[in-house]
Design an enzyme around this catalytic site. Structure first.
Site, PDB file in Angstrom:
ATOM      1  N   LYS A  49     -60.654  30.075  77.026  1.00 15.66           N
ATOM      2  CA  LYS A  49     -59.940  29.952  75.733  1.00 15.66           C
ATOM      3  C   LYS A  49     -60.567  28.811  74.848  1.00 15.66           C
ATOM      4  O   LYS A  49     -60.573  27.753  75.297  1.00 15.66           O
ATOM      5  CB  LYS A  49     -58.579  29.911  76.125  1.00 15.66           C
ATOM      6  CG  LYS A  49     -57.660  29.745  74.596  1.00 15.66           C
ATOM      7  CD  LYS A  49     -56.028  29.470  74.899  1.00 15.66           C
ATOM      8  CE  LYS A  49     -55.386  29.283  73.616  1.00 15.66           C
ATOM      9  NZ  LYS A  49     -53.794  29.010  73.924  1.00 15.66           N
ATOM     10  N   ASP A 108     -54.487  24.788  67.810  1.00 18.67           N
ATOM     11  CA  ASP A 108     -53.397  25.564  67.707  1.00 18.67           C
ATOM     12  C   ASP A 108     -52.319  25.177  66.965  1.00 18.67           C
ATOM     13  O   ASP A 108     -51.404  24.348  67.521  1.00 18.67           O
ATOM     14  CB  ASP A 108     -52.951  26.033  69.147  1.00 18.67           C
ATOM     15  CG  ASP A 108     -52.128  27.079  69.326  1.00 18.67           C
ATOM     16  OD1 ASP A 108     -51.742  27.737  68.336  1.00 18.67           O
ATOM     17  OD2 ASP A 108     -51.499  27.421  70.292  1.00 18.67           O
ATOM     18  N   LYS A 132     -45.492  25.806  65.141  1.00 17.44           N
ATOM     19  CA  LYS A 132     -45.235  24.785  66.111  1.00 17.44           C
ATOM     20  C   LYS A 132     -44.504  23.907  65.608  1.00 17.44           C
ATOM     21  O   LYS A 132     -44.818  23.260  64.566  1.00 17.44           O
ATOM     22  CB  LYS A 132     -46.090  24.307  67.128  1.00 17.44           C
ATOM     23  CG  LYS A 132     -47.026  25.325  68.011  1.00 17.44           C
ATOM     24  CD  LYS A 132     -48.155  24.565  68.914  1.00 17.44           C
ATOM     25  CE  LYS A 132     -48.871  25.381  69.837  1.00 17.44           C
ATOM     26  NZ  LYS A 132     -47.900  26.065  70.757  1.00 17.44           N
ATOM     27  N   ASP A 138     -56.601  22.659  73.042  1.00 17.42           N
ATOM     28  CA  ASP A 138     -56.513  24.165  73.323  1.00 17.42           C
ATOM     29  C   ASP A 138     -57.701  24.892  73.691  1.00 17.42           C
ATOM     30  O   ASP A 138     -57.930  26.020  73.931  1.00 17.42           O
ATOM     31  CB  ASP A 138     -55.671  24.841  72.221  1.00 17.42           C
ATOM     32  CG  ASP A 138     -54.596  25.983  72.749  1.00 17.42           C
ATOM     33  OD1 ASP A 138     -54.334  25.904  74.019  1.00 17.42           O
ATOM     34  OD2 ASP A 138     -54.164  26.762  72.130  1.00 17.42           O
ATOM     35  N   ASP A 151     -47.957  32.363  67.743  1.00 14.24           N
ATOM     36  CA  ASP A 151     -48.397  31.301  68.715  1.00 14.24           C
ATOM     37  C   ASP A 151     -48.902  31.637  69.998  1.00 14.24           C
ATOM     38  O   ASP A 151     -49.335  31.063  70.910  1.00 14.24           O
ATOM     39  CB  ASP A 151     -47.279  30.472  68.778  1.00 14.24           C
ATOM     40  CG  ASP A 151     -47.676  29.079  69.223  1.00 14.24           C
ATOM     41  OD1 ASP A 151     -48.696  28.650  69.194  1.00 14.24           O
ATOM     42  OD2 ASP A 151     -46.831  28.210  69.616  1.00 14.24           O
ATOM     43  N   GLU A 178     -51.333  33.483  70.858  1.00 15.68           N
ATOM     44  CA  GLU A 178     -52.804  33.814  70.240  1.00 15.68           C
ATOM     45  C   GLU A 178     -53.860  33.609  71.440  1.00 15.68           C
ATOM     46  O   GLU A 178     -54.781  34.405  71.309  1.00 15.68           O
ATOM     47  CB  GLU A 178     -53.247  32.912  69.079  1.00 15.68           C
ATOM     48  CG  GLU A 178     -54.051  31.639  69.722  1.00 15.68           C
ATOM     49  CD  GLU A 178     -52.874  30.558  70.599  1.00 15.68           C
ATOM     50  OE1 GLU A 178     -51.770  30.523  70.229  1.00 15.68           O
ATOM     51  OE2 GLU A 178     -53.353  29.602  71.018  1.00 15.68           O
ATOM     52  N   ARG A 228     -53.846  34.866  74.783  1.00 15.24           N
ATOM     53  CA  ARG A 228     -53.863  36.140  75.269  1.00 15.24           C
ATOM     54  C   ARG A 228     -54.554  37.237  74.574  1.00 15.24           C
ATOM     55  O   ARG A 228     -55.356  38.038  74.961  1.00 15.24           O
ATOM     56  CB  ARG A 228     -52.605  36.512  75.816  1.00 15.24           C
ATOM     57  CG  ARG A 228     -51.471  36.868  74.477  1.00 15.24           C
ATOM     58  CD  ARG A 228     -50.178  37.054  74.929  1.00 15.24           C
ATOM     59  NE  ARG A 228     -49.743  35.302  75.323  1.00 15.24           N
ATOM     60  CZ  ARG A 228     -48.305  35.260  75.766  1.00 15.24           C
ATOM     61  NH1 ARG A 228     -47.605  36.481  76.064  1.00 15.24           N
ATOM     62  NH2 ARG A 228     -48.084  34.095  76.055  1.00 15.24           N
TER      63      ARG A 228
HETATM   64  N1  BES Z   1     -51.495  26.665  73.484  1.00 15.74           N
HETATM   65  C1  BES Z   1     -50.280  27.067  73.879  1.00 15.74           C
HETATM   66  C2  BES Z   1     -49.961  26.871  75.256  1.00 15.74           C
HETATM   67  C3  BES Z   1     -49.481  25.410  75.644  1.00 15.74           C
HETATM   68  C4  BES Z   1     -48.395  24.690  75.387  1.00 15.74           C
HETATM   69  C5  BES Z   1     -50.624  24.791  76.423  1.00 15.74           C
HETATM   70  C6  BES Z   1     -48.174  23.395  75.820  1.00 15.74           C
HETATM   71  C7  BES Z   1     -50.158  23.444  76.574  1.00 15.74           C
HETATM   72  C8  BES Z   1     -48.990  22.946  76.468  1.00 15.74           C
HETATM   73  C9  BES Z   1     -50.449  28.589  73.682  1.00 15.74           C
HETATM   74  O1  BES Z   1     -50.900  29.188  72.535  1.00 15.74           O
HETATM   75  C10 BES Z   1     -48.700  28.986  73.131  1.00 15.74           C
HETATM   76  O2  BES Z   1     -48.372  28.492  71.812  1.00 15.74           O
HETATM   77  N2  BES Z   1     -47.950  29.609  73.903  1.00 15.74           N
HETATM   78  C11 BES Z   1     -46.756  30.026  73.381  1.00 15.74           C
HETATM   79  C12 BES Z   1     -46.345  31.249  74.123  1.00 15.74           C
HETATM   80  C13 BES Z   1     -45.131  31.734  73.648  1.00 15.74           C
HETATM   81  C14 BES Z   1     -45.115  32.010  71.996  1.00 15.74           C
HETATM   82  C15 BES Z   1     -44.731  33.017  74.371  1.00 15.74           C
HETATM   83  C16 BES Z   1     -45.603  28.945  74.218  1.00 15.74           C
HETATM   84  O3  BES Z   1     -45.827  28.464  75.377  1.00 15.74           O
HETATM   85  O4  BES Z   1     -44.918  28.544  73.863  1.00 15.74           O
HETATM   86 ZN    ZN Z   2     -52.948  28.071  72.178  1.00 16.66          ZN
HETATM   87 ZN    ZN Z   3     -50.464  29.129  70.558  1.00 15.13          ZN
END
Ligand code: BES
Ligand code: ZN
Ligand code: ZN
Length: 455
Positions: free
Chosen positions: A222, A227, A234, A245, A304, A306, A308
């Site tokens: 990734k 992000d 966020k 990220d 968010d 993104e 996947r």
């Molecule tokens: N990059 C983030 C995940 C992340 C969060 C990595 C904190 C490291 C520390 C990812 O893109 C994301 O935002 N995931 C969301 C998914 C949700 C919307 C289902 C998350 O984890 O909140």
């Molecule tokens: Zn991310």
């Molecule tokens: Zn994200």
């Protein structure tokens, strides 16, 4: 950090004591190691790193270590493995991210030489491997630590080219128009809100020969260079750190580079979708439907989620190599931290033997991983209402977040294709117990290299 095998009079000799306290007297640095007989492989890694962290705190430039002091009762490393683990971890512990700091004249810059006494040929061989791998992990940390304003997809693509220089790796950078031609609608969707041009980075290393029967391992990382969350923005505190990220992308660049530098007779491809998840009037919206490279449509319920999306198209792309294994590495979910805390990355795979192998290699390498399921019961959460799939579940989205992320990508991988998803969010940043500097850990580069070596 230079590794030497001559007894240097200028070096500070390291000895270990059963106590907890470190002492620096004359040219001896005593490291409080606790009960030496009780040190296991995990404790050994921490101890080796502690040597360097204590030396750094004392501004010691040259240290000397005796191999026989490292042969502890609780560890049955071969000489080669001992050399590798020692050197790898000393290099990791000596790392600081100084790119953005003003350099003062005569400033201390860490341990410069390590003189090792009593090293066998096998130990030296392992140490050489450790130097390459440790160097690659630190290279990855350097990239992952760069702020989002400076680490753009263009910069990441340049870094991949730079890494490949002088090796047998072939690098191809696909531009937006190429990605359009390939109909990678999920990547294009995430990219819409960003002013930075996307880059789809492909690296190939044919160490076993392109015409050999060996199918390549495909590493997919990734590469979200920042992000924001997109329109599903966020909260401020959660956005801090999101320059990391692209860590998954950086780790696969490092791993393939290490394989090439070690001249492993293995075929490896690394695929990194480098995109920024930003916002603008053109950004993709919650509710938008995107069409993936393999034809499935996806409802974006949360911009968010993104990672996947870009991974699904990248895994589809990886399949054209008919890989022996596909491994995707991603800072995918905060939920992985909720599930595991900060001491292991999550692995999700349908192949039990692969799961076991990764756990074992994780233990040897120091990049610890722990499994979560990909059972059929979870498939329903990936279904869309007006499209084939949805990027997050419509209901119960708070539960099993890491599994839902993995399950989404699983929809793009045939059940019999060996594949593993590694959610590295828990290991994105170092914790105090790691005996490393703050910031990126560069995990799981060591694990990936071990997997390439043994595949
Ligand atoms: N990059 C983030 C995940 C992340 C969060 C990595 C904190 C490291 C520390 C990812 O893109 C994301 O935002 N995931 C969301 C998914 C949700 C919307 C289902 C998350 O984890 O909140
Ligand atoms: Zn991310
Ligand atoms: Zn994200």
């Amino acid at each position: 950090m230079k590794i030497e095998y001559t007894k240097s009079k200028k070096a500070t000799t390291i000895i270990f004591s059963e106590g907890k306290v470190n002492r620096h007297e004359g040219s001896t640095l005593t490291i409080g190691a606790g009960k030496l007989d009780e040190i296991d492989t995990r404790g050994f890694i921490r101890l080796v790193r502690k040597v360097v962290r204590v030396a750094r705190a004392q501004e010691i430039k040259h240290v000397a270590l005796d191999v026989k002091d490292l042969q502890l009762k609780g560890i049955d490393y071969s000489e080669e493995e001992l050399g590798r683990i020692l050197v790898e971890n000393m290099i990791l512990a000596n790392y600081e991210f100084v790119t953005y700091k003003k350099k003062e004249k005569g400033q201390y810059e860490g341990v410069e030489t390590v003189s090792i006494l009593g090293a066998s040929a096998a130990f030296k061989k392992g140490a050489k491997t450790g130097e390459v791998v440790g160097g690659e992990v630190n290279w990855c940390r350097d990239l992952a630590n760069i702020p989002g304003g400076d680490m753009t997809p263009t910069v990441l693509a340049k870094a991949a080219k730079e890494a490949a220089k002088g090796t047998d790796i072939k690098v191809t950078i696909l531009e937006r128009k190429d990605v359009e031609k390939l109909k990678m609608g999920l990547i294009l969707g995430v990219d819409k809100g960003s002013a930075e041009p996307l880059k789809f980075i492909v690296m190939e290393y044919w160490g076993a020969g392109k015409t050999s029967k060996q199918k390549p391992i495909a590493l997919v990382g990734k590469g979200i260079t920042f992000d924001t969350g997109g329109l599903s923005l966020k909260p401020s505190e959660a956005m801090v750190g999101m320059h990391h990220d692209m860590t998954g992308g950086a780790t696969v660049i490092s791993a393939i580079t290490a394989a090439a530098k070690l001249k492993l007779k293995k075929n490896v491809v690394a695929i990194i979708p480098a995109v920024e998840n930003a916002i603008s009037g053109e950004a993709y919206r919650p509710g938008d439907v995107l069409k993936s490279m393999d034809g499935k449509t996806v409802e974006v319920l949360n911009t968010d989620a993104e990672g996947r999306l870009i991974l699904a198209d990248s895994v589809t792309y990886a399949k054209k190599y008919k890989p022996s294994i596909i491994i995707d590495v991603a800072t995918l979910t905060g939920a992985a931290l909720v599930a595991l805390g900060t001491h292991a990355s999550a692995i999700l795979t349908r192949q039990e033997t692969l799961e076991k192998k990764l756990r074992d290699l994780g233990e040897v390498s120091g990049d610890y991983v722990w499994p979560l399921p990909l059972w059929d019961e979870y498939t329903s959460y990936t279904k869309g209402q007006i499209a084939d799939l949805a990027n997050i579940p419509r209901e119960q989205a708070r539960f099993g977040g890491t599994i839902n992320g993995g399950m989404f990508i699983a929809q793009f991988v045939e059940k019999n294709q060996p594949w593993v998803h590694i959610d590295i969010a828990p290991r994105m940043e170092a914790t105090s117990q790691d005996n490393l500097t703050k910031g990126a850990t560069g995990e799981p580069v060591r694990l990936l290299v071990r997997l390439i070596e043994t595949n």
